[in-house]
Design a protein around this motif. Structure first.
Motif, PDB file in Angstrom:
ATOM      1  N   ILE A 279       0.869  -1.169   0.000  1.00 17.64           N
ATOM      2  CA  ILE A 279       0.000   0.000   0.000  1.00 17.64           C
ATOM      3  C   ILE A 279       0.908   1.222   0.000  1.00 17.64           C
ATOM      4  CG2 ILE A 279      -1.880   1.221   1.150  1.00 17.64           C
ATOM      5  CD1 ILE A 279      -2.441  -1.423   2.685  1.00 17.64           C
ATOM      6  N   LEU A 280       0.988   1.904  -1.118  1.00 19.64           N
ATOM      7  CA  LEU A 280       1.823   3.090  -1.237  1.00 19.64           C
ATOM      8  C   LEU A 280       1.090   4.308  -0.689  1.00 19.64           C
ATOM      9  CD1 LEU A 280       3.111   2.634  -4.923  1.00 19.64           C
ATOM     10  CD2 LEU A 280       3.959   1.555  -2.818  1.00 19.64           C
ATOM     11  N   TYR A 281       1.838   5.279  -0.197  1.00 19.98           N
ATOM     12  CA  TYR A 281       1.242   6.554   0.193  1.00 19.98           C
ATOM     13  C   TYR A 281       1.649   7.612  -0.812  1.00 19.98           C
ATOM     14  CZ  TYR A 281       0.237  11.014   2.171  1.00 19.98           C
ATOM     15  OH  TYR A 281      -0.243  12.288   2.290  1.00 19.98           O
ATOM     16  N   GLY A 282       0.705   8.464  -1.192  1.00 19.26           N
ATOM     17  CA  GLY A 282       0.995   9.570  -2.094  1.00 19.26           C
ATOM     18  C   GLY A 282       0.304  10.838  -1.628  1.00 19.26           C
ATOM     19  N   GLY A 283       0.904  11.957  -1.884  1.00 16.50           N
ATOM     20  CA  GLY A 283       0.314  13.232  -1.498  1.00 16.50           C
ATOM     21  C   GLY A 283       1.354  14.133  -0.865  1.00 16.50           C
ATOM     22  N   SER A 284       2.034  14.930  -1.701  1.00 16.27           N
ATOM     23  CA  SER A 284       3.067  15.874  -1.230  1.00 16.27           C
ATOM     24  C   SER A 284       4.195  15.176  -0.480  1.00 16.27           C
ATOM     25  CB  SER A 284       2.439  16.975  -0.366  1.00 16.27           C
ATOM     26  OG  SER A 284       1.572  17.782  -1.137  1.00 16.27           O
ATOM     27  N   VAL A 285       4.621  14.008  -0.988  1.00 16.51           N
ATOM     28  CA  VAL A 285       5.810  13.351  -0.433  1.00 16.51           C
ATOM     29  C   VAL A 285       7.041  14.049  -0.999  1.00 16.51           C
ATOM     30  CG1 VAL A 285       7.091  11.193  -0.226  1.00 16.51           C
ATOM     31  CG2 VAL A 285       4.592  11.154  -0.312  1.00 16.51           C
ATOM     32  N   LYS A 286       7.962  14.392  -0.124  1.00 19.45           N
ATOM     33  CA  LYS A 286       9.197  15.068  -0.537  1.00 19.45           C
ATOM     34  C   LYS A 286      10.329  14.619   0.370  1.00 19.45           C
ATOM     35  CE  LYS A 286       7.135  19.141   1.713  1.00 19.45           C
ATOM     36  NZ  LYS A 286       5.767  18.595   1.774  1.00 19.45           N
ATOM     37  N   PRO A 287      11.575  14.946   0.025  1.00 10.54           N
ATOM     38  CA  PRO A 287      12.689  14.469   0.848  1.00 10.54           C
ATOM     39  C   PRO A 287      12.564  14.829   2.328  1.00 10.54           C
ATOM     40  CG  PRO A 287      13.523  15.301  -1.234  1.00 10.54           C
ATOM     41  CD  PRO A 287      12.056  15.613  -1.215  1.00 10.54           C
ATOM     42  N   ALA A 288      11.991  15.989   2.625  1.00  8.89           N
ATOM     43  CA  ALA A 288      11.927  16.447   4.013  1.00  8.89           C
ATOM     44  C   ALA A 288      10.995  15.613   4.881  1.00  8.89           C
ATOM     45  CB  ALA A 288      11.502  17.912   4.056  1.00  8.89           C
ATOM     46  N   ASN A 289       9.944  15.020   4.293  1.00 12.06           N
ATOM     47  CA  ASN A 289       8.989  14.257   5.109  1.00 12.06           C
ATOM     48  C   ASN A 289       8.963  12.774   4.778  1.00 12.06           C
ATOM     49  OD1 ASN A 289       7.542  14.083   2.715  1.00 12.06           O
ATOM     50  ND2 ASN A 289       5.904  15.461   3.344  1.00 12.06           N
ATOM     51  N   ALA A 290       9.797  12.351   3.838  1.00 12.50           N
ATOM     52  CA  ALA A 290       9.727  10.966   3.357  1.00 12.50           C
ATOM     53  C   ALA A 290      10.011   9.950   4.453  1.00 12.50           C
ATOM     54  CB  ALA A 290      10.695  10.763   2.192  1.00 12.50           C
ATOM     55  N   ALA A 291      11.058  10.173   5.246  1.00  7.84           N
ATOM     56  CA  ALA A 291      11.434   9.189   6.259  1.00  7.84           C
ATOM     57  C   ALA A 291      10.305   8.966   7.254  1.00  7.84           C
ATOM     58  CB  ALA A 291      12.700   9.634   6.983  1.00  7.84           C
ATOM     59  N   GLU A 292       9.661  10.048   7.675  1.00  7.26           N
ATOM     60  CA  GLU A 292       8.565   9.934   8.642  1.00  7.26           C
ATOM     61  C   GLU A 292       7.387   9.175   8.039  1.00  7.26           C
ATOM     62  OE1 GLU A 292       6.540  12.952  11.768  1.00  7.26           O
ATOM     63  OE2 GLU A 292       6.346  13.566   9.667  1.00  7.26           O
ATOM     64  N   LEU A 293       7.026   9.495   6.805  1.00  3.23           N
ATOM     65  CA  LEU A 293       5.880   8.839   6.169  1.00  3.23           C
ATOM     66  C   LEU A 293       6.165   7.367   5.882  1.00  3.23           C
ATOM     67  CD1 LEU A 293       4.897  11.707   3.711  1.00  3.23           C
ATOM     68  CD2 LEU A 293       3.516  10.894   5.632  1.00  3.23           C
ATOM     69  N   LEU A 294       7.370   7.077   5.421  1.00  3.72           N
ATOM     70  CA  LEU A 294       7.701   5.711   5.033  1.00  3.72           C
ATOM     71  C   LEU A 294       7.880   4.787   6.232  1.00  3.72           C
ATOM     72  CD1 LEU A 294      10.129   6.583   2.128  1.00  3.72           C
ATOM     73  CD2 LEU A 294       7.893   5.479   1.896  1.00  3.72           C
ATOM     74  N   ALA A 295       8.017   5.366   7.423  1.00  5.56           N
ATOM     75  CA  ALA A 295       8.163   4.562   8.638  1.00  5.56           C
ATOM     76  C   ALA A 295       6.816   4.182   9.260  1.00  5.56           C
ATOM     77  CB  ALA A 295       9.000   5.317   9.665  1.00  5.56           C
ATOM     78  N   ILE A 296       5.726   4.714   8.723  1.00  2.00           N
ATOM     79  CA  ILE A 296       4.399   4.438   9.287  1.00  2.00           C
ATOM     80  C   ILE A 296       4.011   2.982   9.002  1.00  2.00           C
ATOM     81  CG2 ILE A 296       1.945   5.043   9.135  1.00  2.00           C
ATOM     82  CD1 ILE A 296       2.845   7.866   8.321  1.00  2.00           C
ATOM     83  N   PRO A 297       3.457   2.282   9.970  1.00  2.00           N
ATOM     84  CA  PRO A 297       3.023   0.899   9.726  1.00  2.00           C
ATOM     85  C   PRO A 297       2.071   0.803   8.539  1.00  2.00           C
ATOM     86  CG  PRO A 297       2.947   1.388  12.072  1.00  2.00           C
ATOM     87  CD  PRO A 297       3.253   2.694  11.373  1.00  2.00           C
ATOM     88  N   GLU A 298       2.242  -0.232   7.747  1.00  2.00           N
ATOM     89  CA  GLU A 298       1.430  -0.539   6.561  1.00  2.00           C
ATOM     90  C   GLU A 298       1.710   0.370   5.371  1.00  2.00           C
ATOM     91  OE1 GLU A 298       0.111  -3.264   6.389  1.00  2.00           O
ATOM     92  OE2 GLU A 298      -0.677  -3.878   8.324  1.00  2.00           O
ATOM     93  N   VAL A 299       2.640   1.311   5.496  1.00  2.00           N
ATOM     94  CA  VAL A 299       3.047   2.111   4.335  1.00  2.00           C
ATOM     95  C   VAL A 299       4.151   1.341   3.626  1.00  2.00           C
ATOM     96  CG1 VAL A 299       4.150   4.232   3.550  1.00  2.00           C
ATOM     97  CG2 VAL A 299       2.358   4.334   5.286  1.00  2.00           C
ATOM     98  N   GLY A 300       3.853   0.878   2.421  1.00  2.00           N
ATOM     99  CA  GLY A 300       4.784   0.032   1.689  1.00  2.00           C
ATOM    100  C   GLY A 300       5.589   0.754   0.635  1.00  2.00           C
ATOM    101  N   GLY A 301       5.611   2.078   0.722  1.00  2.00           N
ATOM    102  CA  GLY A 301       6.345   2.866  -0.258  1.00  2.00           C
ATOM    103  C   GLY A 301       5.590   4.139  -0.552  1.00  2.00           C
ATOM    104  N   ALA A 302       5.948   4.791  -1.650  1.00  6.84           N
ATOM    105  CA  ALA A 302       5.352   6.082  -1.970  1.00  6.84           C
ATOM    106  C   ALA A 302       5.089   6.199  -3.466  1.00  6.84           C
ATOM    107  CB  ALA A 302       6.267   7.213  -1.524  1.00  6.84           C
ATOM    108  N   LEU A 303       4.004   6.891  -3.801  1.00  2.00           N
ATOM    109  CA  LEU A 303       3.715   7.294  -5.170  1.00  2.00           C
ATOM    110  C   LEU A 303       3.884   8.806  -5.200  1.00  2.00           C
ATOM    111  CD1 LEU A 303       2.780   6.641  -8.041  1.00  2.00           C
ATOM    112  CD2 LEU A 303       0.410   6.865  -7.240  1.00  2.00           C
ATOM    113  N   ILE A 304       4.904   9.261  -5.926  1.00  2.72           N
ATOM    114  CA  ILE A 304       5.358  10.645  -5.847  1.00  2.72           C
ATOM    115  C   ILE A 304       5.037  11.383  -7.135  1.00  2.72           C
ATOM    116  CG2 ILE A 304       7.371  12.096  -5.433  1.00  2.72           C
ATOM    117  CD1 ILE A 304       8.708   9.419  -4.401  1.00  2.72           C
TER     118      ILE A 304
END
Length: 242
Positions: free
Chosen positions: A198-223
């Motif tokens: 389950i990817l997360y998308g929505g204003s993912v950028k280098p500054a917030n990526a680590a925090e978002l990608l560490a969330i349980p069930e977040v399997g990556g990002a759609l940027i």
């Protein structure tokens, strides 16, 4: 779980810029899957630019039909033939700008899978739906309508109000939605829904990526926008690696 960092270039990018974009990413990122989905005319040239590199190239949409008199559409078998590996389906911009309903997204996913492509089905709520407390209900309904039986692709959760706005939900909001999506996938698909990314998308950028990608069930990002710059895309992928 190995994460995927996928870039959706939307209607951006140029043929002249491909070589400069591909060079910094040629070595890939250990332990992270990379995918770029450029506009249709750039798919073939991008595949050539990444020849031999651990970077997959996909499409942003496909037709539900496999061939025929459908001016302006692009078929899934043709995308697979030229070397695309994935296809984004049901993005909020397709749902809003082109009136795509979940039933059409479901049928496109079936066509894409039959052609050998891996679908990435997008779901997400508007700001009004979130503020009214309907966010999870809306997303569960999109999943129920968009995900076909036997689905073996990926899901991307993109809160519509966060796409390209610089706004992001709280960590708690993202965690709650991804947990809800996981529960829905298990209910719909059984064991197959347990490990589906389950990817997360929505204003993912280098500054917030680590925090978002560490969330349980977040399997990556759609940027979106950050995928247009190789350095930004690489930084996000490196955050997934950490």
């Amino acid at each position: 779980m190995r994460q995927m960092i996928a870039g959706n270039w939307k209607m951006n990018g140029t043929l002249a810029g491909l070589a400069g974009f591909a060079a910094p990413l040629a070595a890939g990122v250990d332990g992270v899957d990379l995918l770029i989905c450029p506009p249709f005319p750039l798919i073939g040239p991008m595949i050539a630019a990444f020849a031999g590199a651990p970077v997959a190239v996909g499409a942003q949409d496909c037709a539900v039909e496999v061939a025929g008199a459908h001016t302006g559409d692009v078929s899934a078998p043709l995308l697979a033939e030229i070397g695309a590996s994935h296809v984004i389906l049901g993005h909020s911009e397709r749902r809003a700008d082109h009136g795509e309903r979940s039933a059409l997204v479901r049928d496109k996913a079936r066509t894409a899978t039959a052609a050998g492509l891996i679908p990435i089905i997008c779901v997400g709520e508007t700001l009004a739906e979130r503020e009214s407390g309907e966010a999870e209900t809306v997303v569960r309904a999109q999943l129920a309508g968009s995900v076909p039986d036997g689905f073996a692709g990926l899901i991307a959760y993109e809160p519509v109000w966060a796409i390209g706005t610089g706004k992001t939900p709280t960590v708690a909001d993202v965690a709650a939605m991804h947990a809800s999506i996981r529960a829905s996938l298990k209910k719909q698909l059984g064991d197959a829904g347990t490990a589906m990314l389950i990817l997360y998308g929505g204003s993912v950028k280098p500054a917030n990526a680590a925090e978002l990608l560490a969330i349980p069930e977040v399997g990556g990002a759609l940027i979106g926008g950050a995928s247009l710059e190789a350095d930004d895309f690489l930084a996000i992928a490196q955050a997934a690696q950490r």
